[in-house]
Design a protein around this motif. Structure first.
Motif, PDB file in Angstrom:
ATOM      1  N   UNK A   1      40.151  45.802  70.937  1.00  0.00           N
ATOM      2  CA  UNK A   1      40.739  46.194  72.248  1.00  0.00           C
ATOM      3  C   UNK A   1      40.419  47.429  72.556  1.00  0.00           C
ATOM      4  N   UNK A   2      40.374  48.920  71.641  1.00  0.00           N
ATOM      5  CA  UNK A   2      39.793  50.103  71.408  1.00  0.00           C
ATOM      6  C   UNK A   2      38.632  50.057  71.716  1.00  0.00           C
ATOM      7  N   UNK A   3      37.649  49.112  70.873  1.00  0.00           N
ATOM      8  CA  UNK A   3      36.276  49.121  71.304  1.00  0.00           C
ATOM      9  C   UNK A   3      35.828  49.025  72.518  1.00  0.00           C
ATOM     10  N   UNK A   4      37.326  48.089  73.539  1.00  0.00           N
ATOM     11  CA  UNK A   4      36.674  47.025  74.721  1.00  0.00           C
ATOM     12  C   UNK A   4      36.615  48.026  76.085  1.00  0.00           C
ATOM     13  N   UNK A   5      37.644  49.304  75.260  1.00  0.00           N
ATOM     14  CA  UNK A   5      38.333  49.886  76.404  1.00  0.00           C
ATOM     15  C   UNK A   5      36.768  51.707  76.310  1.00  0.00           C
ATOM     16  N   UNK A   6      36.733  51.402  74.987  1.00  0.00           N
ATOM     17  CA  UNK A   6      35.661  52.649  74.814  1.00  0.00           C
ATOM     18  C   UNK A   6      34.357  52.888  74.759  1.00  0.00           C
TER      19      UNK A   6
ATOM     20  N   UNK B   1      30.922  57.340  77.038  1.00  0.00           N
ATOM     21  CA  UNK B   1      29.733  58.436  76.322  1.00  0.00           C
ATOM     22  C   UNK B   1      29.782  59.088  75.103  1.00  0.00           C
ATOM     23  N   UNK B   2      31.355  58.587  74.912  1.00  0.00           N
ATOM     24  CA  UNK B   2      30.992  58.870  72.811  1.00  0.00           C
ATOM     25  C   UNK B   2      30.572  57.729  72.362  1.00  0.00           C
ATOM     26  N   UNK B   3      30.273  57.865  70.889  1.00  0.00           N
ATOM     27  CA  UNK B   3      29.808  57.209  70.435  1.00  0.00           C
ATOM     28  C   UNK B   3      30.787  56.224  69.407  1.00  0.00           C
ATOM     29  N   UNK B   4      30.989  55.633  69.088  1.00  0.00           N
ATOM     30  CA  UNK B   4      32.170  55.089  68.322  1.00  0.00           C
ATOM     31  C   UNK B   4      31.954  53.882  67.030  1.00  0.00           C
ATOM     32  N   UNK B   5      32.320  54.106  66.228  1.00  0.00           N
ATOM     33  CA  UNK B   5      31.892  53.760  64.596  1.00  0.00           C
ATOM     34  C   UNK B   5      33.849  52.550  64.485  1.00  0.00           C
ATOM     35  N   UNK B   6      32.999  51.774  64.755  1.00  0.00           N
ATOM     36  CA  UNK B   6      34.382  50.349  64.276  1.00  0.00           C
ATOM     37  C   UNK B   6      33.746  50.215  62.236  1.00  0.00           C
ATOM     38  N   UNK B   7      32.181  50.064  62.156  1.00  0.00           N
ATOM     39  CA  UNK B   7      31.629  50.135  61.173  1.00  0.00           C
ATOM     40  C   UNK B   7      32.056  50.617  59.962  1.00  0.00           C
ATOM     41  N   UNK B   8      32.619  51.924  59.859  1.00  0.00           N
ATOM     42  CA  UNK B   8      33.613  52.011  58.449  1.00  0.00           C
ATOM     43  C   UNK B   8      34.705  51.225  57.999  1.00  0.00           C
ATOM     44  N   UNK B   9      35.380  50.804  59.134  1.00  0.00           N
ATOM     45  CA  UNK B   9      36.604  50.121  59.405  1.00  0.00           C
ATOM     46  C   UNK B   9      36.139  49.140  58.251  1.00  0.00           C
ATOM     47  N   UNK B  10      35.450  47.699  59.032  1.00  0.00           N
ATOM     48  CA  UNK B  10      35.074  47.580  58.670  1.00  0.00           C
ATOM     49  C   UNK B  10      34.337  46.639  57.336  1.00  0.00           C
ATOM     50  N   UNK B  11      34.203  47.484  57.124  1.00  0.00           N
ATOM     51  CA  UNK B  11      33.520  47.716  55.501  1.00  0.00           C
ATOM     52  C   UNK B  11      34.243  48.454  54.633  1.00  0.00           C
ATOM     53  N   UNK B  12      35.426  48.828  54.874  1.00  0.00           N
ATOM     54  CA  UNK B  12      36.235  49.486  54.036  1.00  0.00           C
ATOM     55  C   UNK B  12      37.432  47.709  54.124  1.00  0.00           C
ATOM     56  N   UNK B  13      37.448  47.022  54.854  1.00  0.00           N
ATOM     57  CA  UNK B  13      38.350  46.291  55.134  1.00  0.00           C
ATOM     58  C   UNK B  13      37.418  45.134  53.994  1.00  0.00           C
ATOM     59  N   UNK B  14      36.350  45.156  54.284  1.00  0.00           N
ATOM     60  CA  UNK B  14      35.710  44.158  53.255  1.00  0.00           C
ATOM     61  C   UNK B  14      35.682  44.041  51.329  1.00  0.00           C
ATOM     62  N   UNK B  15      36.132  46.081  51.435  1.00  0.00           N
ATOM     63  CA  UNK B  15      35.921  46.593  49.446  1.00  0.00           C
ATOM     64  C   UNK B  15      37.313  46.383  48.908  1.00  0.00           C
ATOM     65  N   UNK B  16      38.110  46.219  50.105  1.00  0.00           N
ATOM     66  CA  UNK B  16      39.592  46.438  49.686  1.00  0.00           C
ATOM     67  C   UNK B  16      40.692  45.829  49.909  1.00  0.00           C
ATOM     68  N   UNK B  17      40.076  44.609  50.695  1.00  0.00           N
ATOM     69  CA  UNK B  17      41.357  43.677  51.410  1.00  0.00           C
ATOM     70  C   UNK B  17      42.047  43.119  49.915  1.00  0.00           C
ATOM     71  N   UNK B  18      41.657  43.100  48.946  1.00  0.00           N
ATOM     72  CA  UNK B  18      42.587  42.277  48.114  1.00  0.00           C
ATOM     73  C   UNK B  18      43.751  43.152  47.255  1.00  0.00           C
ATOM     74  N   UNK B  19      43.378  44.452  47.210  1.00  0.00           N
ATOM     75  CA  UNK B  19      43.938  45.622  46.558  1.00  0.00           C
ATOM     76  C   UNK B  19      44.970  46.036  47.882  1.00  0.00           C
ATOM     77  N   UNK B  20      45.048  46.645  49.672  1.00  0.00           N
ATOM     78  CA  UNK B  20      45.604  47.019  50.044  1.00  0.00           C
ATOM     79  C   UNK B  20      45.673  46.904  51.416  1.00  0.00           C
ATOM     80  N   UNK B  21      46.626  46.565  52.156  1.00  0.00           N
ATOM     81  CA  UNK B  21      46.664  46.039  53.333  1.00  0.00           C
ATOM     82  C   UNK B  21      46.416  46.873  54.185  1.00  0.00           C
ATOM     83  N   UNK B  22      46.592  48.247  53.932  1.00  0.00           N
ATOM     84  CA  UNK B  22      46.317  49.350  56.162  1.00  0.00           C
ATOM     85  C   UNK B  22      45.732  50.905  54.951  1.00  0.00           C
ATOM     86  N   UNK B  23      45.774  51.982  56.485  1.00  0.00           N
ATOM     87  CA  UNK B  23      44.998  52.902  56.228  1.00  0.00           C
ATOM     88  C   UNK B  23      46.012  53.567  55.130  1.00  0.00           C
ATOM     89  N   UNK B  24      46.898  53.229  54.899  1.00  0.00           N
ATOM     90  CA  UNK B  24      48.377  54.248  54.229  1.00  0.00           C
ATOM     91  C   UNK B  24      48.120  53.827  53.108  1.00  0.00           C
TER      92      UNK B  24
END
Length: 149
Positions: free
Chosen positions: A80-85, A89-112
């Motif tokens: 939703x945020x990607x669509x709203x943004x 004119x700002x540059x939006x980085x959603x790739x870092x989240x995707x990569x983190x999710x891929x790396x840590x999905x078995x170890x953590x549930x979220x950013x916290x």
């Protein structure tokens, strides 16, 4: 997390520390975890305002990183945020989240949970040592250096 992913995980933590735009997270615990990791960027919490207002506020930054949790709700919020943004004119980085999710999905549930994983990897006998002789490119926070001594 597989040992071969540890180095990339630490590189992404460095990227978060060096980021100079606005980070969008879900709540206060996410913000606290990022501050504990050494992130100095502006952090905007989704729990405070409607998504349209978050998009408007964050659009005033040159660069915005969406860092919602790695669960289904986080995926929906990030989409939703990607669509709203899109129109701003700002540059939006959603790739870092995707990569983190891929790396840590078995170890953590979220950013916290990233801070705890970082401590586990950094303070214990670092399993990535031996893969490559190079050290991290960014500074290790003082609390980790003290723990390693």
């Amino acid at each position: 997390m597989y040992a071969e992913n540890y180095k990339r995980f630490l590189e992404l933590i460095c990227k978060l520390r060096e980021f100079e735009g606005a980070l969008i997270v879900e709540g206060r615990r996410d913000e606290v975890a990022l501050r504990n990791l050494g992130v100095r960027a502006e952090i905007i919490r989704l729990s405070r305002l409607p998504l349209t207002e978050i998009a408007l506020t964050s659009s005033s930054y040159k660069e915005v990183m969406i860092l919602t949790d790695f669960d289904r709700k986080g995926d929906e919020l990030a989409g939703k945020l990607l669509r709203y943004l899109e129109g701003y004119p700002c540059r939006v980085d959603a790739e870092t989240r995707r990569e983190l999710k891929k790396l840590v999905k078995k170890d953590v549930k979220g950013v916290e949970d990233l801070y705890g994983l970082y401590l586990k990897i950094s303070v214990s006998d670092p399993p990535w040592r031996g893969f490559d002789e190079e050290e991290e490119d960014c500074d290790t926070p003082d609390f980790v250096r003290k723990a390693e001594v």
